[in-house]
Design a protein around this motif. Structure first.
Motif, PDB file in Angstrom:
ATOM      1  N   GLU A  25      -4.975 -16.217  -3.042  1.00 38.94           N
ATOM      2  CA  GLU A  25      -4.385 -14.892  -2.855  1.00 38.94           C
ATOM      3  C   GLU A  25      -4.934 -13.940  -3.921  1.00 38.94           C
ATOM      4  O   GLU A  25      -4.707 -14.141  -5.118  1.00 38.94           O
ATOM      5  CB  GLU A  25      -2.864 -14.966  -2.936  1.00 38.94           C
ATOM      6  N   LEU A  26      -5.640 -12.911  -3.459  1.00 33.97           N
ATOM      7  CA  LEU A  26      -6.210 -11.919  -4.354  1.00 33.97           C
ATOM      8  C   LEU A  26      -5.436 -10.610  -4.204  1.00 33.97           C
ATOM      9  O   LEU A  26      -5.434  -9.986  -3.133  1.00 33.97           O
ATOM     10  CB  LEU A  26      -7.686 -11.683  -4.022  1.00 33.97           C
ATOM     11  N   THR A  27      -4.767 -10.200  -5.283  1.00 36.94           N
ATOM     12  CA  THR A  27      -4.033  -8.930  -5.294  1.00 36.94           C
ATOM     13  C   THR A  27      -4.887  -7.870  -5.978  1.00 36.94           C
ATOM     14  O   THR A  27      -5.391  -8.091  -7.090  1.00 36.94           O
ATOM     15  CB  THR A  27      -2.694  -9.073  -6.030  1.00 36.94           C
ATOM     16  N   VAL A  28      -5.050  -6.728  -5.321  1.00 40.60           N
ATOM     17  CA  VAL A  28      -5.847  -5.620  -5.861  1.00 40.60           C
ATOM     18  C   VAL A  28      -4.938  -4.412  -6.035  1.00 40.60           C
ATOM     19  O   VAL A  28      -4.271  -3.979  -5.087  1.00 40.60           O
ATOM     20  CB  VAL A  28      -7.018  -5.265  -4.923  1.00 40.60           C
ATOM     21  N   SER A  29      -4.916  -3.859  -7.254  1.00 38.04           N
ATOM     22  CA  SER A  29      -4.097  -2.684  -7.549  1.00 38.04           C
ATOM     23  C   SER A  29      -4.897  -1.733  -8.441  1.00 38.04           C
ATOM     24  O   SER A  29      -6.027  -2.034  -8.848  1.00 38.04           O
ATOM     25  CB  SER A  29      -2.791  -3.100  -8.231  1.00 38.04           C
ATOM     26  N   ASN A  30      -4.298  -0.593  -8.757  1.00 42.10           N
ATOM     27  CA  ASN A  30      -4.981   0.435  -9.560  1.00 42.10           C
ATOM     28  C   ASN A  30      -6.376   0.721  -9.009  1.00 42.10           C
ATOM     29  O   ASN A  30      -7.334   0.919  -9.744  1.00 42.10           O
ATOM     30  CB  ASN A  30      -5.083   0.025 -11.028  1.00 42.10           C
ATOM     31  N   PHE A  31      -6.447   0.730  -7.688  1.00 41.77           N
ATOM     32  CA  PHE A  31      -7.744   0.898  -7.024  1.00 41.77           C
ATOM     33  C   PHE A  31      -8.198   2.353  -7.095  1.00 41.77           C
ATOM     34  O   PHE A  31      -7.419   3.287  -6.897  1.00 41.77           O
ATOM     35  CB  PHE A  31      -7.622   0.467  -5.565  1.00 41.77           C
ATOM     36  N   ALA A  82     -17.026   1.192   3.818  1.00 42.03           N
ATOM     37  CA  ALA A  82     -18.193   1.924   3.319  1.00 42.03           C
ATOM     38  C   ALA A  82     -17.745   2.964   2.294  1.00 42.03           C
ATOM     39  O   ALA A  82     -16.741   3.664   2.496  1.00 42.03           O
ATOM     40  CB  ALA A  82     -18.927   2.612   4.470  1.00 42.03           C
ATOM     41  N   ALA A  83     -18.470   3.059   1.192  1.00 42.23           N
ATOM     42  CA  ALA A  83     -18.148   4.060   0.166  1.00 42.23           C
ATOM     43  C   ALA A  83     -18.323   5.452   0.746  1.00 42.23           C
ATOM     44  O   ALA A  83     -19.329   5.770   1.376  1.00 42.23           O
ATOM     45  CB  ALA A  83     -19.051   3.872  -1.048  1.00 42.23           C
ATOM     46  N   ALA A  84     -17.343   6.322   0.517  1.00 44.32           N
ATOM     47  CA  ALA A  84     -17.395   7.677   1.054  1.00 44.32           C
ATOM     48  C   ALA A  84     -18.376   8.560   0.304  1.00 44.32           C
ATOM     49  O   ALA A  84     -18.847   9.564   0.840  1.00 44.32           O
ATOM     50  CB  ALA A  84     -16.003   8.303   1.002  1.00 44.32           C
ATOM     51  N   ALA A  85     -18.700   8.217  -0.935  1.00 40.57           N
ATOM     52  CA  ALA A  85     -19.619   9.007  -1.758  1.00 40.57           C
ATOM     53  C   ALA A  85     -20.122   8.117  -2.881  1.00 40.57           C
ATOM     54  O   ALA A  85     -19.670   6.980  -3.045  1.00 40.57           O
ATOM     55  CB  ALA A  85     -18.930  10.249  -2.308  1.00 40.57           C
ATOM     56  N   SER A  86     -21.053   8.638  -3.645  1.00 37.88           N
ATOM     57  CA  SER A  86     -21.557   7.893  -4.804  1.00 37.88           C
ATOM     58  C   SER A  86     -20.599   8.065  -5.979  1.00 37.88           C
ATOM     59  O   SER A  86     -20.035   9.137  -6.183  1.00 37.88           O
ATOM     60  CB  SER A  86     -22.945   8.402  -5.192  1.00 37.88           C
ATOM     61  N   GLY A  87     -20.421   7.005  -6.733  1.00 32.51           N
ATOM     62  CA  GLY A  87     -19.520   7.054  -7.884  1.00 32.51           C
ATOM     63  C   GLY A  87     -19.149   5.656  -8.332  1.00 32.51           C
ATOM     64  O   GLY A  87     -19.907   4.708  -8.132  1.00 32.51           O
ATOM     65  N   THR A  88     -17.966   5.526  -8.912  1.00 32.70           N
ATOM     66  CA  THR A  88     -17.515   4.251  -9.477  1.00 32.70           C
ATOM     67  C   THR A  88     -16.320   3.708  -8.708  1.00 32.70           C
ATOM     68  O   THR A  88     -15.369   4.434  -8.434  1.00 32.70           O
ATOM     69  CB  THR A  88     -17.125   4.423 -10.953  1.00 32.70           C
ATOM     70  N   VAL A  89     -16.406   2.429  -8.356  1.00 37.06           N
ATOM     71  CA  VAL A  89     -15.263   1.700  -7.810  1.00 37.06           C
ATOM     72  C   VAL A  89     -14.637   0.896  -8.948  1.00 37.06           C
ATOM     73  O   VAL A  89     -15.345   0.177  -9.662  1.00 37.06           O
ATOM     74  CB  VAL A  89     -15.703   0.753  -6.677  1.00 37.06           C
ATOM     75  N   SER A  90     -13.343   1.023  -9.115  1.00 28.56           N
ATOM     76  CA  SER A  90     -12.656   0.256 -10.161  1.00 28.56           C
ATOM     77  C   SER A  90     -11.302  -0.209  -9.635  1.00 28.56           C
ATOM     78  O   SER A  90     -10.715   0.422  -8.753  1.00 28.56           O
ATOM     79  CB  SER A  90     -12.475   1.104 -11.426  1.00 28.56           C
ATOM     80  N   PHE A  91     -10.810  -1.323 -10.198  1.00 23.12           N
ATOM     81  CA  PHE A  91      -9.526  -1.852  -9.754  1.00 23.12           C
ATOM     82  C   PHE A  91      -9.055  -2.916 -10.738  1.00 23.12           C
ATOM     83  O   PHE A  91      -9.832  -3.447 -11.550  1.00 23.12           O
ATOM     84  CB  PHE A  91      -9.633  -2.451  -8.349  1.00 23.12           C
ATOM     85  N   HIS A  92      -7.770  -3.246 -10.628  1.00 18.43           N
ATOM     86  CA  HIS A  92      -7.185  -4.388 -11.343  1.00 18.43           C
ATOM     87  C   HIS A  92      -6.967  -5.492 -10.320  1.00 18.43           C
ATOM     88  O   HIS A  92      -6.534  -5.234  -9.200  1.00 18.43           O
ATOM     89  CB  HIS A  92      -5.858  -4.002 -11.986  1.00 18.43           C
ATOM     90  N   TRP A  93      -7.326  -6.708 -10.692  1.00 22.39           N
ATOM     91  CA  TRP A  93      -7.153  -7.824  -9.779  1.00 22.39           C
ATOM     92  C   TRP A  93      -6.343  -8.932 -10.433  1.00 22.39           C
ATOM     93  O   TRP A  93      -6.335  -9.090 -11.653  1.00 22.39           O
ATOM     94  CB  TRP A  93      -8.504  -8.384  -9.326  1.00 22.39           C
ATOM     95  N   ALA A 107       0.844  -1.203   0.000  1.00 18.74           N
ATOM     96  CA  ALA A 107       0.000   0.000   0.000  1.00 18.74           C
ATOM     97  C   ALA A 107       0.882   1.257   0.000  1.00 18.74           C
ATOM     98  O   ALA A 107       1.986   1.249   0.543  1.00 18.74           O
ATOM     99  CB  ALA A 107      -0.906  -0.004   1.220  1.00 18.74           C
ATOM    100  N   PRO A 108       0.383   2.330  -0.626  1.00 16.05           N
ATOM    101  CA  PRO A 108      -0.971   2.509  -1.145  1.00 16.05           C
ATOM    102  C   PRO A 108      -1.214   1.981  -2.558  1.00 16.05           C
ATOM    103  O   PRO A 108      -2.328   2.073  -3.053  1.00 16.05           O
ATOM    104  CB  PRO A 108      -1.137   4.027  -1.123  1.00 16.05           C
ATOM    105  N   ALA A 109      -0.178   1.406  -3.187  1.00 16.21           N
ATOM    106  CA  ALA A 109      -0.351   0.960  -4.573  1.00 16.21           C
ATOM    107  C   ALA A 109      -1.206  -0.296  -4.669  1.00 16.21           C
ATOM    108  O   ALA A 109      -1.982  -0.460  -5.620  1.00 16.21           O
ATOM    109  CB  ALA A 109       1.009   0.719  -5.224  1.00 16.21           C
ATOM    110  N   SER A 110      -1.083  -1.225  -3.692  1.00 15.94           N
ATOM    111  CA  SER A 110      -1.801  -2.495  -3.794  1.00 15.94           C
ATOM    112  C   SER A 110      -1.931  -3.138  -2.420  1.00 15.94           C
ATOM    113  O   SER A 110      -1.217  -2.785  -1.479  1.00 15.94           O
ATOM    114  CB  SER A 110      -1.064  -3.460  -4.739  1.00 15.94           C
TER     115      SER A 110
END
Length: 249
Positions: free
Chosen positions: A211-217, A140-151, A116-119
């Motif tokens: 193992e799930l890696t999440v990046s480009n979050f 919890a989502a801080a606001a309305s919008g789009t969640v996107s990421f690379h997994w 973190a904060p990259a992944s």
């Protein structure tokens, strides 16, 4: 034609005016300034006056009304128009320490935040217990919008015994399992306050974890102007509440 009758009328009018002036003590017209010496004494005594405390109280009441209207206006504006910007990593509101890690049924899963904060890397449970467990990492989502990421998903196990999911309000969306290891991109619309995150499921807790890696979050946060409105509105409400508490004391 003789002018005597007209002259007589004029003299009569002047005489009547003089008589009126002698009999009327107060002039029929007054200036509006209370302290003008030309205003009769009785008019001065009848003019309304307010003490300093009364004036201060009036100012206080008007200030409280203004603060209340301002607080309601700013809070309403922020609630109705909540523009969102994207936060493109695991930092700030979405820093790993703000998320919740949950293991169901006694699992031993964990999250590696050293990238973190990259992944981040979510590890499922593999405690050899033969139990079915879920390892969830949510916020919890801080606001309305789009969640996107690379997994990307990896496991030394085989078949469907471990799997990775995206979670939205407890509903899982499949990403991959041991038989379809790989990577991809994911995006979804969320509303402010929705609980979203990631899950690694283990059906048997044997032969290595998933193992799930999440990046480009990226996830939505309120814009700075909206946060300022919320802060100012909250300040106005706090001042009003404080003044009312002091008045009641």
């Amino acid at each position: 034609m003789s002018a005597a009758p007209e002259i007589g009328k004029a003299h009569a009018a002047l005489a009547a005016a003089s008589e009126y002036k002698r009999n009327v003590k107060d002039p029929p017209f007054f200036l509006t300034t209370k302290n003008d010496p030309g205003i009769p004494r009785r008019m001065k005594t009848l003019a309304p006056t307010r003490t300093r405390n009364q004036r201060n109280q009036a100012v206080s009441i008007n200030l409280e009304k203004s603060l209340t209207r301002y607080a309601l206006a700013t809070a309403g504006l922020a609630a109705v128009a909540m523009p969102a910007a994207a936060k493109a990593d695991f930092s700030g509101y979405y820093a790993p320490s703000h998320w919740t890690l949950t293991n169901t049924n006694g699992g031993s899963g964990f999250v590696d935040t050293s990238g973190a904060p990259a992944s981040i890397v979510l590890h499922g449970s593999a405690d050899q217990s033969l139990n079915t467990t879920d390892t969830d990492f949510t916020i919890a989502a801080a606001a309305s919008g789009t969640v996107s990421f690379h997994w990307s998903y990896f496991s030394t196990d085989t078949g469907p015994f471990d799997a990775a999911y995206f979670l939205l309000n407890g509903v899982p969306t499949f990403l991959a399992d041991n038989g379809s290891q790989g990577s991809g991109n994911f995006s979804i619309a969320v509303s402010g306050g929705n609980i979203f995150g990631f899950r690694v499921e283990s059906l048997d807790n044997l032969f290595g974890d998933g193992e799930l890696t999440v990046s480009n979050f990226s996830a939505p946060v309120p814009e700075g102007s909206t946060l300022s409105l919320l802060a100012l509105g909250a300040l106005g409400v706090a001042i009003v509440m404080r003044r009312r508490a002091q008045a009641a004391a």
